[in-house]
Design an enzyme around this catalytic site. Structure first.
Site, PDB file in Angstrom:
ATOM      1  CG  ASP A  32     -77.634 -26.991   3.003  1.00 10.98           C
ATOM      2  OD1 ASP A  32     -76.751 -27.855   3.139  1.00 10.98           O
ATOM      3  OD2 ASP A  32     -77.695 -25.957   3.702  1.00 10.98           O
ATOM      4  NE  ARG A  77     -86.417 -17.444   4.057  1.00 13.75           N
ATOM      5  CZ  ARG A  77     -85.509 -17.537   3.106  1.00 13.75           C
ATOM      6  NH1 ARG A  77     -85.866 -17.698   1.847  1.00 13.75           N
ATOM      7  NH2 ARG A  77     -84.230 -17.487   3.386  1.00 13.75           N
ATOM      8  CG  ASP A  87     -84.954 -17.942   6.863  1.00 11.49           C
ATOM      9  OD1 ASP A  87     -85.694 -16.952   7.021  1.00 11.49           O
ATOM     10  OD2 ASP A  87     -83.790 -17.849   6.435  1.00 11.49           O
ATOM     11  CB  SER A 120     -75.048 -18.891   5.725  1.00  8.34           C
ATOM     12  OG  SER A 120     -76.432 -18.934   5.485  1.00  8.34           O
TER      13      SER A 120
HETATM   14  N1  ARG Z   1     -81.038 -13.190  10.253  1.00  8.17           N
HETATM   15  C1  ARG Z   1     -81.880 -12.890   9.174  1.00  8.17           C
HETATM   16  C2  ARG Z   1     -83.278 -13.352   9.431  1.00  8.17           C
HETATM   17  O1  ARG Z   1     -83.493 -14.138  10.285  1.00  8.17           O
HETATM   18  C3  ARG Z   1     -81.342 -13.406   7.870  1.00  8.17           C
HETATM   19  C4  ARG Z   1     -81.325 -14.891   7.693  1.00  8.17           C
HETATM   20  C5  ARG Z   1     -80.799 -15.172   6.363  1.00  8.17           C
HETATM   21  N2  ARG Z   1     -80.554 -16.538   6.091  1.00  8.17           N
HETATM   22  C6  ARG Z   1     -79.363 -17.002   5.703  1.00  8.17           C
HETATM   23  N3  ARG Z   1     -79.280 -18.249   5.389  1.00  8.17           N
HETATM   24  N4  ARG Z   1     -78.294 -16.258   5.658  1.00  8.17           N
HETATM   25  O2  ARG Z   1     -84.194 -12.922   8.792  1.00  8.17           O
END
Ligand code: ARG
Length: 415
Positions: free
Chosen positions: A15, A96, A125, A177
């Protein structure tokens, strides 16, 4: 004329590699890739850097954020026993803001007008990156290529990448993912999207299956100073080293897995799996020490503060006055959180089996049922009479009205 610049949060995956080319082609920007090392698994940071340059970035900066992530972010998370919906220790949500901070710094250094990330339009995110950037420098503009481009499937994306000379790894694409850092791993998508499916064993890489875990229990003593982990089994260590050590030890015993349905900020319920061996064990130990050391009303009040803290951080409000105020509350409580907790690890479980503290509020003489008992049993009678008076009055008045049989009281006759 020199081109405008964009700082891209780069992971080395497909990506964000496509993002580099796409930002050049669609926006005509010079792309500076920024790789944040937050303790994620990788095949070499140098290789990631080369990939960024090969994909067309004019520069790639690899920044070690591990110490800062632990000392500025995870210390606050542990003070707040950070757990969204009482289950998820916020590992992605916590990384983040620190990455965003460096993106903004890089933008200032390179005089870039834009910041870009590779998040989709469906996740949390994107919110966290963009909210953080907008607080740290509201003049910066954010571009989210994955949200904008017209590459609907993975196959289309690969085709686009190949047509634009981007290396697509020949290894089989993971159906999941994954996001990870030193606090743990998040796994979603693939067969996990059906909540009825049991997570396949191979999604977990840092926790053993409890079936394969050692047949003997193992103990570990975690010491905290002012709420921050400072030693393991009596040996002084940094919080960062404690996390590494516990990830290995607790993971070996098969503890730290989470499988949950989670409410994303964008309104979607999603099925998420996590493995957070050190994080879960440390939060458990920290809570146990707070049970011992915090005055009851503070402890109870703190539970609601913790909930609000987790929701704020989950929703991308790391840099916000609310989160700062909640941090301040937690910080005032942590001065008393000193001591040691003994954990017992065995076949997928982690139990607190002992705790001690110089700031303990546990009073043996008050608690014991033995002859040393110093509790004033007689005082309990008057205490209960007054404590229960208001509800007792309420119950008596109900009875009186029922006896009079007024129609309004018929509705209450379920009493
Ligand atoms: N659901 C979790 C969050 O919102 C993890 C997200 C992780 N991202 C990923 N691309 N798997 O913090």
């Amino acid at each position: 004329m020199a081109k405008d610049k964009v700082i891209l949060a780069y992971s080395g995956g497909l990506d964000t590699s496509v993002c580099i080319k796409w930002l050049q082609e669609e926006y005509g920007l010079d792309v500076i890739a920024l790789v944040g090392d937050v303790g994620q698994e990788h095949d070499g940071l140098q290789a990631i850097k080369e990939k960024a340059l090969k994909s067309g970035a004019v520069a790639c900066e690899v920044i070690d954020m591990k110490e800062e992530f632990v000392n500025e972010y995870l210390t606050k998370a542990i003070a707040a026993n950070a757990m969204y919906e009482n289950k998820y220790p916020l590992l992605s949500a916590l990384s983040r803001p620190v990455i965003s901070k460096y993106l903004v710094e890089a933008a200032h250094q390179h005089k870039a007008k834009y910041i870009a990330h590779g998040c989709t339009g469906k996740g949390n995110d994107q919110v966290r990156f963009e909210s953080s950037v907008s607080v740290l420098d509201p003049t910066l503009k954010v571009i989210a290529p994955v949200r904008e481009w017209d590459l609907k499937t993975r196959a289309e994306e690969i085709e686009w990448a190949q047509a634009h000379g981007i290396d697509v790894p020949v290894t089989k694409d993971s159906p999941y993912s994954i996001d990870d850092n030193l606090w743990g791993r998040a796994i979603e998508c693939g067969v996990l999207e059906d909540p009825w499916n049991e997570p396949p064993e191979d999604i977990f890489t840092i926790t053993a299956s409890p079936l394969e875990a050692p047949g003997q229990p193992e103990y570990v003593e975690v010491e905290f100073k002012e709420g921050i982990p400072c030693a393991l089994d009596g040996k002084a260590m940094s919080f960062l080293d404690i996390i590494y050590e516990l990830n290995a030890l607790v993971g070996k015993h098969g503890f730290g897995r989470i499988d949950m349905i989670e409410n994303r900020l964008v309104g979607v319920k999603s099925r998420e799996c996590y493995e957070v061996p050190a994080g879960l064990a440390l939060i458990m130990a920290h809570r146990a020490l707070e049970d011992l050391c915090l005055e009851r009303d503070v402890l109870h009040y703190k539970l609601s503060i913790e909930q609000s803290w987790a929701v704020a951080v989950y929703n991308g409000q790391w840099f916000s006055p609310l989160k700062n105020a909640l941090d301040a509350f937690c910080a005032t409580t942590q001065g008393d959180v000193n001591g040691t907790v003994r954990l017992k690890l065995f076949k997928g479980s982690c139990l607190v089996v002992g705790s001690k503290s110089v700031s303990s509020l546990y009073d043996y003489a008050l608690a014991t049922y033995d002859k040393e008992d110093a509790f004033d049993h007689g005082a309990a009678k008057g205490f209960i009479a007054l404590h229960g008076l208001s509800t007792k009055v309420w119950a008596m008045k109900q009875l009186e009205r029922k006896a009079k049989g007024t129609s309004a009281d018929k509705a209450l006759s379920g009493m």
